[in-house]
Design a protein around this motif. Structure first.
Motif, PDB file in Angstrom:
ATOM      1  N   ALA A   1     -23.505  60.658  25.198  1.00 48.31           N
ATOM      2  CA  ALA A   1     -23.726  61.652  26.249  1.00 48.31           C
ATOM      3  C   ALA A   1     -22.476  62.496  26.417  1.00 48.31           C
ATOM      4  CB  ALA A   1     -24.039  60.935  27.557  1.00 48.31           C
ATOM      5  N   PHE A   2     -22.687  63.778  26.699  1.00 42.74           N
ATOM      6  CA  PHE A   2     -21.543  64.629  26.988  1.00 42.74           C
ATOM      7  C   PHE A   2     -21.905  65.605  28.094  1.00 42.74           C
ATOM      8  CE2 PHE A   2     -19.038  68.500  26.456  1.00 42.74           C
ATOM      9  CZ  PHE A   2     -17.782  67.950  26.664  1.00 42.74           C
ATOM     10  N   GLY A   3     -20.949  65.830  28.965  1.00 38.04           N
ATOM     11  CA  GLY A   3     -21.158  66.784  30.050  1.00 38.04           C
ATOM     12  C   GLY A   3     -19.915  66.816  30.899  1.00 38.04           C
ATOM     13  N   ASN A   4     -20.115  66.943  32.201  1.00 34.78           N
ATOM     14  CA  ASN A   4     -18.934  66.826  33.069  1.00 34.78           C
ATOM     15  C   ASN A   4     -19.312  66.114  34.350  1.00 34.78           C
ATOM     16  OD1 ASN A   4     -19.262  68.779  35.471  1.00 34.78           O
ATOM     17  ND2 ASN A   4     -19.838  70.018  33.683  1.00 34.78           N
ATOM     18  N   TYR A   5     -18.303  65.459  34.918  1.00 34.11           N
ATOM     19  CA  TYR A   5     -18.476  64.808  36.217  1.00 34.11           C
ATOM     20  C   TYR A   5     -17.594  65.567  37.198  1.00 34.11           C
ATOM     21  CZ  TYR A   5     -18.440  61.324  39.933  1.00 34.11           C
ATOM     22  OH  TYR A   5     -18.566  60.689  41.142  1.00 34.11           O
ATOM     23  N   LYS A   6     -18.223  66.202  38.161  1.00 30.42           N
ATOM     24  CA  LYS A   6     -17.496  67.028  39.141  1.00 30.42           C
ATOM     25  C   LYS A   6     -16.498  67.950  38.442  1.00 30.42           C
ATOM     26  CE  LYS A   6     -18.211  63.663  42.836  1.00 30.42           C
ATOM     27  NZ  LYS A   6     -17.643  62.697  43.776  1.00 30.42           N
TER      28      LYS A   6
ATOM     29  N   THR B   1     -24.764  67.836  29.214  1.00 30.01           N
ATOM     30  CA  THR B   1     -24.984  68.879  28.199  1.00 30.01           C
ATOM     31  C   THR B   1     -25.885  68.357  27.092  1.00 30.01           C
ATOM     32  OG1 THR B   1     -22.759  69.621  28.706  1.00 30.01           O
ATOM     33  CG2 THR B   1     -23.744  70.533  26.723  1.00 30.01           C
ATOM     34  N   PHE B   2     -25.627  67.138  26.632  1.00 27.59           N
ATOM     35  CA  PHE B   2     -26.544  66.483  25.684  1.00 27.59           C
ATOM     36  C   PHE B   2     -26.382  64.986  25.830  1.00 27.59           C
ATOM     37  CE2 PHE B   2     -22.694  67.276  23.074  1.00 27.59           C
ATOM     38  CZ  PHE B   2     -22.421  66.002  22.614  1.00 27.59           C
ATOM     39  N   TRP B   3     -27.337  64.253  25.368  1.00 30.02           N
ATOM     40  CA  TRP B   3     -27.186  62.790  25.415  1.00 30.02           C
ATOM     41  C   TRP B   3     -27.791  62.072  24.216  1.00 30.02           C
ATOM     42  CZ3 TRP B   3     -31.370  59.328  26.426  1.00 30.02           C
ATOM     43  CH2 TRP B   3     -32.571  59.965  26.766  1.00 30.02           C
ATOM     44  N   LYS B   4     -28.187  62.870  23.225  1.00 30.97           N
ATOM     45  CA  LYS B   4     -28.690  62.229  22.007  1.00 30.97           C
ATOM     46  C   LYS B   4     -28.257  63.053  20.809  1.00 30.97           C
ATOM     47  CE  LYS B   4     -32.852  59.716  23.288  1.00 30.97           C
ATOM     48  NZ  LYS B   4     -34.314  59.746  23.161  1.00 30.97           N
ATOM     49  N   VAL B   5     -27.639  62.397  19.853  1.00 28.89           N
ATOM     50  CA  VAL B   5     -27.165  63.103  18.668  1.00 28.89           C
ATOM     51  C   VAL B   5     -27.865  62.507  17.452  1.00 28.89           C
ATOM     52  CG1 VAL B   5     -25.129  63.754  17.335  1.00 28.89           C
ATOM     53  CG2 VAL B   5     -24.952  63.514  19.805  1.00 28.89           C
ATOM     54  N   ASN B   6     -28.108  63.385  16.474  1.00 26.11           N
ATOM     55  CA  ASN B   6     -28.856  62.975  15.294  1.00 26.11           C
ATOM     56  C   ASN B   6     -27.975  62.159  14.342  1.00 26.11           C
ATOM     57  OD1 ASN B   6     -31.019  62.858  13.519  1.00 26.11           O
ATOM     58  ND2 ASN B   6     -30.382  64.742  12.460  1.00 26.11           N
TER      59      ASN B   6
ATOM     60  N   SER C   1     -27.769  54.578  27.828  1.00 26.28           N
ATOM     61  CA  SER C   1     -29.109  54.741  27.256  1.00 26.28           C
ATOM     62  C   SER C   1     -30.169  54.652  28.355  1.00 26.28           C
ATOM     63  CB  SER C   1     -29.324  53.778  26.097  1.00 26.28           C
ATOM     64  OG  SER C   1     -28.859  52.501  26.425  1.00 26.28           O
ATOM     65  N   VAL C   2     -31.297  54.096  28.033  1.00 25.61           N
ATOM     66  CA  VAL C   2     -32.415  54.216  28.966  1.00 25.61           C
ATOM     67  C   VAL C   2     -32.757  52.908  29.669  1.00 25.61           C
ATOM     68  CG1 VAL C   2     -33.457  56.223  27.838  1.00 25.61           C
ATOM     69  CG2 VAL C   2     -33.969  53.938  26.989  1.00 25.61           C
ATOM     70  N   GLY C   3     -31.856  51.927  29.583  1.00 26.11           N
ATOM     71  CA  GLY C   3     -32.089  50.654  30.274  1.00 26.11           C
ATOM     72  C   GLY C   3     -32.177  50.881  31.782  1.00 26.11           C
ATOM     73  N   VAL C   4     -32.862  49.952  32.456  1.00 29.08           N
ATOM     74  CA  VAL C   4     -33.043  50.144  33.906  1.00 29.08           C
ATOM     75  C   VAL C   4     -31.724  50.087  34.674  1.00 29.08           C
ATOM     76  CG1 VAL C   4     -35.448  49.509  34.228  1.00 29.08           C
ATOM     77  CG2 VAL C   4     -33.727  47.703  34.069  1.00 29.08           C
ATOM     78  N   PHE C   5     -30.697  49.432  34.064  1.00 30.74           N
ATOM     79  CA  PHE C   5     -29.408  49.368  34.759  1.00 30.74           C
ATOM     80  C   PHE C   5     -28.397  50.361  34.181  1.00 30.74           C
ATOM     81  CE2 PHE C   5     -31.233  45.066  35.312  1.00 30.74           C
ATOM     82  CZ  PHE C   5     -31.406  45.132  36.684  1.00 30.74           C
ATOM     83  N   ASP C   6     -28.858  51.285  33.345  1.00 28.42           N
ATOM     84  CA  ASP C   6     -27.972  52.273  32.739  1.00 28.42           C
ATOM     85  C   ASP C   6     -27.856  53.479  33.669  1.00 28.42           C
ATOM     86  OD1 ASP C   6     -27.625  50.635  30.596  1.00 28.42           O
ATOM     87  OD2 ASP C   6     -29.075  51.645  29.310  1.00 28.42           O
ATOM     88  N   TYR C   7     -26.858  53.422  34.551  1.00 31.79           N
ATOM     89  CA  TYR C   7     -26.761  54.442  35.596  1.00 31.79           C
ATOM     90  C   TYR C   7     -25.915  55.644  35.216  1.00 31.79           C
ATOM     91  CZ  TYR C   7     -28.928  51.125  38.690  1.00 31.79           C
ATOM     92  OH  TYR C   7     -29.816  50.281  39.269  1.00 31.79           O
TER      93      TYR C   7
ATOM     94  N   GLU D   1     -34.610  66.379  22.406  1.00 23.87           N
ATOM     95  CA  GLU D   1     -34.296  66.702  21.023  1.00 23.87           C
ATOM     96  C   GLU D   1     -32.948  66.096  20.621  1.00 23.87           C
ATOM     97  OE1 GLU D   1     -33.606  70.561  18.363  1.00 23.87           O
ATOM     98  OE2 GLU D   1     -34.186  70.904  20.461  1.00 23.87           O
ATOM     99  N   LEU D   2     -32.884  65.592  19.389  1.00 28.95           N
ATOM    100  CA  LEU D   2     -31.611  65.092  18.867  1.00 28.95           C
ATOM    101  C   LEU D   2     -30.815  66.291  18.381  1.00 28.95           C
ATOM    102  CD1 LEU D   2     -32.806  62.150  16.570  1.00 28.95           C
ATOM    103  CD2 LEU D   2     -31.840  62.013  18.860  1.00 28.95           C
ATOM    104  N   ILE D   3     -29.563  66.415  18.796  1.00 28.05           N
ATOM    105  CA  ILE D   3     -28.825  67.574  18.311  1.00 28.05           C
ATOM    106  C   ILE D   3     -27.927  67.171  17.137  1.00 28.05           C
ATOM    107  CG2 ILE D   3     -28.911  68.624  20.623  1.00 28.05           C
ATOM    108  CD1 ILE D   3     -25.866  68.439  20.637  1.00 28.05           C
ATOM    109  N   PRO D   4     -27.722  68.101  16.178  1.00 29.15           N
ATOM    110  CA  PRO D   4     -26.901  67.751  15.016  1.00 29.15           C
ATOM    111  C   PRO D   4     -25.460  67.445  15.425  1.00 29.15           C
ATOM    112  CG  PRO D   4     -28.038  69.862  14.680  1.00 29.15           C
ATOM    113  CD  PRO D   4     -28.220  69.482  16.118  1.00 29.15           C
ATOM    114  N   ILE D   5     -24.805  66.616  14.633  1.00 27.31           N
ATOM    115  CA  ILE D   5     -23.423  66.199  14.936  1.00 27.31           C
ATOM    116  C   ILE D   5     -22.527  67.419  15.126  1.00 27.31           C
ATOM    117  CG2 ILE D   5     -21.372  65.112  13.946  1.00 27.31           C
ATOM    118  CD1 ILE D   5     -23.114  62.961  12.781  1.00 27.31           C
TER     119      ILE D   5
END
Ligand code: AMP
Ligand code: MG
Length: 418
Positions: free
Chosen positions: A295-300, A282-287, A264-270, A3-7
């Motif tokens: 994308a937003f979240g946390n790394y370690k 937490t999310f990776w697509k915004v409307n 994004s969703v490219g094969v080399f998008d790690y 789902e696209l989340i609102p800004i």
């Protein structure tokens, strides 16, 4: 499909991870763009001592009360008072002192006659003190004198809590002898670009490659917001390189790690994969457009924001999502973008109803703001952003705004008005 989340929802999620921090002491000379955590009161009068605002002669104004071109007054020059002179001299009635701009006015004097208005104004002025000086006009008490405390009074509130310190503010703090100020913590952002196609500015452009422009655009925006940027360079399009870069970022304990591209969703998008495996996404697509794959979240455990790679998407993503985060860390209201209204001279479309930001140019004609587009709106096209002075907004859910309608726009140029 996710789902696209609102800004606004995305912005709130980002702001919610900020933990309150204590203010810190900062040397005044290093405090440019820092945010004051306390009110600042003046410990001194400014100027600290009464001084001359001109190069000339200090006198007692009463002695020149009858001076005129036809009946000049001549006085003996008893002393020389250069700038920086530490002794506050005393002048007797019917005496003059040669004085330079910024030098302390002698006790007994109440005015300064500029050298231009005396017989001592001649080419090849001498450093030798003249025995006499002739005056051709009267002078008012206080003329060409800067009294102590004229600018700032001891104890006066001079800078308020929450102020983003400007160069002139630093000048005032230094003038007041204030060595350190309490400021909000400075946001620390670790930044990297990702992609095998990216070149450093000093490399030769070869087939298939492009210069890493995002790093410099994002750095400029982050620094303008007062953040410290920790540069991590470019991660290659391998999982190992992305992990190694993120691990390097952790060493500097940033408030957030920001990357561009590879989300994004490219094969080399790690980037997404690595975040999911070592933290939370937490999310990776915004409307929004441009800039949907944010994308937003946390790394370690450290907040992570993955901006899109396309230069305009990265720019807009940064100002929409990262700048509010930085402002909040600095104790400022997070959303401060200047919104103005403008009438469309061409239609705006958002075929799928995503909230859209168009690069536009607003000009004022007969008291009305008129908005046009600045060329091709592809999210990779930086030149149309260079030409823009505003981002014209199509709200979420709206598919077309016709010519003649009024839209809201984010001013990119602070001189733009309502
Ligand atoms: P990606 O998100 O990796 O698919 O990249 C999207 C587009 O942005 C591609 O055309 C990339 O070449 C371009 N791009 C990625 N990173 C940068 C960068 N740092 N500077 C300029 N363009 C970039
Ligand atoms: Mg890429």
């Amino acid at each position: 499909m996710t789902e696209l989340i609102p800004i606004r929802e995305a912005q709130e999620k980002i702001l919610s991870v900020i933990k309150p921090t204590e203010p810190e002491l900062c040397f005044s000379e290093k405090a440019y763009r820092r945010v004051l955590a306390n009110d600042v009161f003046s410990p001194l009068n400014l100027p600290p001592f009464t001084n001359s605002s001109m190069d000339g002669f200090a006198v007692c104004s009463n002695d020149l009360i009858n001076a005129s071109p036809t009946s000049p007054v001549q006085l003996p020059v008893k002393m020389d008072i250069p700038a920086g002179s530490g002794n506050i001299a005393t002048l007797k009635p019917d005496e003059a002192a040669r004085i330079l701009t910024g030098a302390p006015l002698p006790v007994g004097a109440d005015a300064v006659v500029p050298v231009e208005n005396t017989d001592q104004f001649k080419s090849g002025q001498s450093t030798i003190l003249p025995a006499l000086v002739t005056f051709y006009s009267t002078v008012k008490p206080g003329e060409n004198v800067r009294p102590a405390g004229e600018d700032v009074r001891k104890g006066q509130l001079v800078l308020k809590k929450g102020r983003v310190l400007q160069p002139q503010d630093i000048g005032l703090l230094i003038s007041l002898g204030i060595r350190q100020v309490q400021v909000a913590k400075k946001a620390r952002i670790a930044l990297f670009s990702s992609g095998d196609e990216l070149l450093e500015p000093n490399e030769n452009l070869t087939p298939g490659k492009i210069y890493d422009s995002n790093r410099f655009v994002l750095t400029g925006l982050l620094e303008a917001a007062g953040a410290e940027v920790i540069q991590l360079g470019v991660a290659q399009d391998t999982k190992e390189s992305v992990i190694a870069t993120l691990d390097r970022a952790l060493q500097d304990l940033p408030d957030m790690i920001i990357s561009s591209a590879g989300v994004s969703v490219g094969v080399f998008d790690y980037v997404q994969q690595v975040i999911k495996a070592n933290g939370t996404l937490t999310f990776w697509k915004v409307n929004m457009r441009p800039g949907k794959p944010v994308a937003f979240g946390n790394y370690k455990g450290i907040p992570f924001m993955g901006l899109p790679g396309n230069p305009v998407s990265a720019y807009i993503g940064l100002i929409v999502f990262a700048i509010p985060f930085i402002r909040q860390i600095h104790g400022l209201p997070p959303f401060a973008q200047k919104l103005i209204k403008a009438v469309l001279t061409e239609p705006l479309e958002s075929h799928d109803g995503r909230e859209s930001f168009y690069r536009g140019f607003i000009r004022r004609e007969n008291g009305v703001n008129l908005a046009s587009l600045t060329g091709h709106q592809g999210s990779g096209n930086l030149y149309s952003l260079v030409q823009a002075n505003a981002l014209l907004i199509v709200p979420a859910g709206v598919k077309v705004i016709p010519v003649g309608e009024t839209v809201s726009a984010w001013a990119l140029d602070s001189s733009l008005g309502e």
